[in-house]
Design a protein around this motif. Structure first.
Motif, mmCIF file in Angstrom:
data_model
loop_
_atom_site.group_PDB
_atom_site.id
_atom_site.type_symbol
_atom_site.label_atom_id
_atom_site.label_comp_id
_atom_site.label_asym_id
_atom_site.label_seq_id
_atom_site.Cartn_x
_atom_site.Cartn_y
_atom_site.Cartn_z
ATOM 1 N N ALA A 160 0.857 -1.194 0.000
ATOM 2 C CA ALA A 160 0.000 0.000 0.000
ATOM 3 C C ALA A 160 0.889 1.239 0.000
ATOM 4 C CB ALA A 160 -0.886 -0.002 1.237
ATOM 5 N N PRO A 161 0.454 2.312 -0.646
ATOM 6 C CA PRO A 161 1.264 3.532 -0.647
ATOM 7 C C PRO A 161 1.377 4.128 0.754
ATOM 8 C CG PRO A 161 -0.846 3.903 -1.724
ATOM 9 C CD PRO A 161 -0.776 2.447 -1.384
ATOM 10 N N VAL A 162 2.457 4.846 0.992
ATOM 11 C CA VAL A 162 2.703 5.520 2.262
ATOM 12 C C VAL A 162 2.843 7.013 1.982
ATOM 13 C CG1 VAL A 162 4.295 5.748 4.202
ATOM 14 C CG2 VAL A 162 3.878 3.504 3.211
ATOM 15 N N TYR A 163 2.152 7.819 2.769
ATOM 16 C CA TYR A 163 2.206 9.274 2.604
ATOM 17 C C TYR A 163 2.549 9.926 3.927
ATOM 18 C CZ TYR A 163 -0.537 8.029 -1.528
ATOM 19 O OH TYR A 163 -0.975 7.453 -2.679
ATOM 20 N N PRO A 196 5.192 20.409 2.714
ATOM 21 C CA PRO A 196 4.436 21.455 2.027
ATOM 22 C C PRO A 196 5.261 22.727 1.860
ATOM 23 C CG PRO A 196 3.552 21.057 4.231
ATOM 24 C CD PRO A 196 4.615 20.048 4.003
ATOM 25 N N ALA A 197 4.880 23.525 0.879
ATOM 26 C CA ALA A 197 5.616 24.764 0.595
ATOM 27 C C ALA A 197 5.590 25.713 1.795
ATOM 28 C CB ALA A 197 5.017 25.443 -0.630
ATOM 29 N N ASP A 198 4.445 25.815 2.461
ATOM 30 C CA ASP A 198 4.323 26.671 3.645
ATOM 31 C C ASP A 198 4.451 25.810 4.908
ATOM 32 O OD1 ASP A 198 1.991 25.385 3.000
ATOM 33 O OD2 ASP A 198 0.675 27.056 3.509
ATOM 34 N N ALA A 199 5.612 25.206 5.076
ATOM 35 C CA ALA A 199 5.848 24.228 6.144
ATOM 36 C C ALA A 199 5.647 24.812 7.536
ATOM 37 C CB ALA A 199 7.254 23.650 6.015
ATOM 38 N N ASP A 200 5.763 26.129 7.709
ATOM 39 C CA ASP A 200 5.555 26.748 9.020
ATOM 40 C C ASP A 200 4.100 26.651 9.477
ATOM 41 O OD1 ASP A 200 8.215 27.397 9.130
ATOM 42 O OD2 ASP A 200 7.921 29.452 8.433
ATOM 43 N N ASP A 201 3.179 26.461 8.537
ATOM 44 C CA ASP A 201 1.753 26.375 8.871
ATOM 45 C C ASP A 201 1.320 24.965 9.249
ATOM 46 O OD1 ASP A 201 1.686 29.023 8.187
ATOM 47 O OD2 ASP A 201 0.622 28.740 6.297
ATOM 48 N N TRP A 202 2.166 23.987 9.061
ATOM 49 C CA TRP A 202 1.789 22.575 9.213
ATOM 50 C C TRP A 202 2.650 21.865 10.255
ATOM 51 C CZ3 TRP A 202 -2.437 20.984 6.583
ATOM 52 C CH2 TRP A 202 -2.857 21.770 5.507
ATOM 53 N N VAL A 203 2.062 20.834 10.874
ATOM 54 C CA VAL A 203 2.770 19.981 11.831
ATOM 55 C C VAL A 203 2.729 18.563 11.275
ATOM 56 C CG1 VAL A 203 2.745 19.039 14.169
ATOM 57 C CG2 VAL A 203 2.103 21.418 13.788
ATOM 58 N N LEU A 204 3.890 17.928 11.186
ATOM 59 C CA LEU A 204 3.946 16.547 10.711
ATOM 60 C C LEU A 204 3.367 15.630 11.782
ATOM 61 C CD1 LEU A 204 4.870 14.436 8.604
ATOM 62 C CD2 LEU A 204 7.046 14.360 9.827
ATOM 63 N N VAL A 205 2.311 14.906 11.440
ATOM 64 C CA VAL A 205 1.663 13.991 12.375
ATOM 65 C C VAL A 205 2.322 12.619 12.304
ATOM 66 C CG1 VAL A 205 -0.516 12.863 12.957
ATOM 67 C CG2 VAL A 205 -0.511 15.246 12.253
ATOM 68 N N GLY A 206 2.657 12.190 11.097
ATOM 69 C CA GLY A 206 3.300 10.892 10.923
ATOM 70 C C GLY A 206 3.082 10.367 9.523
ATOM 71 N N LYS A 207 3.185 9.061 9.397
ATOM 72 C CA LYS A 207 2.998 8.389 8.107
ATOM 73 C C LYS A 207 1.602 7.788 8.034
ATOM 74 C CE LYS A 207 7.412 8.614 6.869
ATOM 75 N NZ LYS A 207 7.821 9.510 5.843
ATOM 76 N N GLU A 208 0.976 7.916 6.884
ATOM 77 C CA GLU A 208 -0.295 7.237 6.655
ATOM 78 C C GLU A 208 0.015 6.014 5.806
ATOM 79 O OE1 GLU A 208 -4.851 8.230 5.541
ATOM 80 O OE2 GLU A 208 -3.321 9.290 4.400
ATOM 81 N N LYS A 260 -9.153 4.931 -0.785
ATOM 82 C CA LYS A 260 -9.063 4.973 -2.246
ATOM 83 C C LYS A 260 -9.215 6.406 -2.766
ATOM 84 C CE LYS A 260 -13.922 3.726 -2.913
ATOM 85 N NZ LYS A 260 -14.839 2.735 -3.463
ATOM 86 N N TRP A 261 -9.932 7.268 -2.007
ATOM 87 C CA TRP A 261 -10.084 8.663 -2.415
ATOM 88 C C TRP A 261 -8.774 9.422 -2.228
ATOM 89 C CZ3 TRP A 261 -13.799 6.175 0.630
ATOM 90 C CH2 TRP A 261 -14.955 5.846 -0.055
ATOM 91 N N THR A 262 -8.050 9.100 -1.149
ATOM 92 C CA THR A 262 -6.748 9.723 -0.927
ATOM 93 C C THR A 262 -5.772 9.325 -2.026
ATOM 94 O OG1 THR A 262 -7.062 9.779 1.468
ATOM 95 C CG2 THR A 262 -4.795 9.895 0.675
ATOM 96 N N VAL A 263 -5.748 8.049 -2.365
ATOM 97 C CA VAL A 263 -4.852 7.555 -3.413
ATOM 98 C C VAL A 263 -5.189 8.224 -4.745
ATOM 99 C CG1 VAL A 263 -4.142 5.521 -4.727
ATOM 100 C CG2 VAL A 263 -4.424 5.373 -2.240
ATOM 101 N N ALA A 264 -6.485 8.352 -5.041
ATOM 102 C CA ALA A 264 -6.903 8.990 -6.294
ATOM 103 C C ALA A 264 -6.463 10.454 -6.335
ATOM 104 C CB ALA A 264 -8.415 8.884 -6.463
ATOM 105 N N ALA A 265 -6.637 11.181 -5.216
ATOM 106 C CA ALA A 265 -6.228 12.587 -5.167
ATOM 107 C C ALA A 265 -4.712 12.713 -5.297
ATOM 108 C CB ALA A 265 -6.699 13.231 -3.869
ATOM 109 N N MET A 266 -3.976 11.822 -4.642
ATOM 110 C CA MET A 266 -2.512 11.859 -4.730
ATOM 111 C C MET A 266 -2.053 11.573 -6.156
ATOM 112 S SD MET A 266 -1.240 12.742 -1.819
ATOM 113 C CE MET A 266 0.471 12.307 -2.009
ATOM 114 N N ASN A 267 -2.673 10.619 -6.819
ATOM 115 C CA ASN A 267 -2.311 10.306 -8.203
ATOM 116 C C ASN A 267 -2.628 11.463 -9.142
ATOM 117 O OD1 ASN A 267 -1.364 7.775 -7.501
ATOM 118 N ND2 ASN A 267 -3.292 6.750 -7.970
#
Length: 92
Positions: free
Chosen positions: A3-6, A33-45, A50-57
């Motif tokens: 399975a893909p990992v994001y 992300p480009a604006d990395a100061d606005d985001w916190v890394l939660v971890g790996k998914e 299937k909707w996430t995979v479709a959006a990523m593709n």
């Protein structure tokens, strides 16, 4: 086939758009992300939907905003007549 990992990020509370309870972003591993100061890394998914995979593709990222009204429980007001009836009934 694996399975893909994001990488999964959550937007900081003080940077959320108006009316959003939370915002989530998925990117390919090692691509913050480009604006990395606005985001916190939660971890790996590791098991995306299937909707996430479709959006990523399609886009290379997957952004999801949770509206603030979705997190609130509906508060049903009790009419005054019901309150009055409950108070006027004798205790059993």
């Amino acid at each position: 086939m694996r399975a893909p990992v994001y990488d999964l990020y959550q937007k900081k509370q003080d940077r959320l758009p108006q009316g959003a309870k939370s915002a989530w972003l998925r990117t390919f591993p090692g691509q913050p992300p480009a604006d990395a100061d606005d985001w916190v890394l939660v971890g790996k998914e590791r098991h995306p939907s299937k909707w996430t995979v479709a959006a990523m593709n399609e886009k290379g990222t997957c952004y999801l905003e949770i509206p603030s009204w979705l997190g609130r429980r509906p508060q049903t007001p009790v009419p005054e007549t019901v309150k009055q009836l409950a108070e006027s009934r004798p205790a059993v």
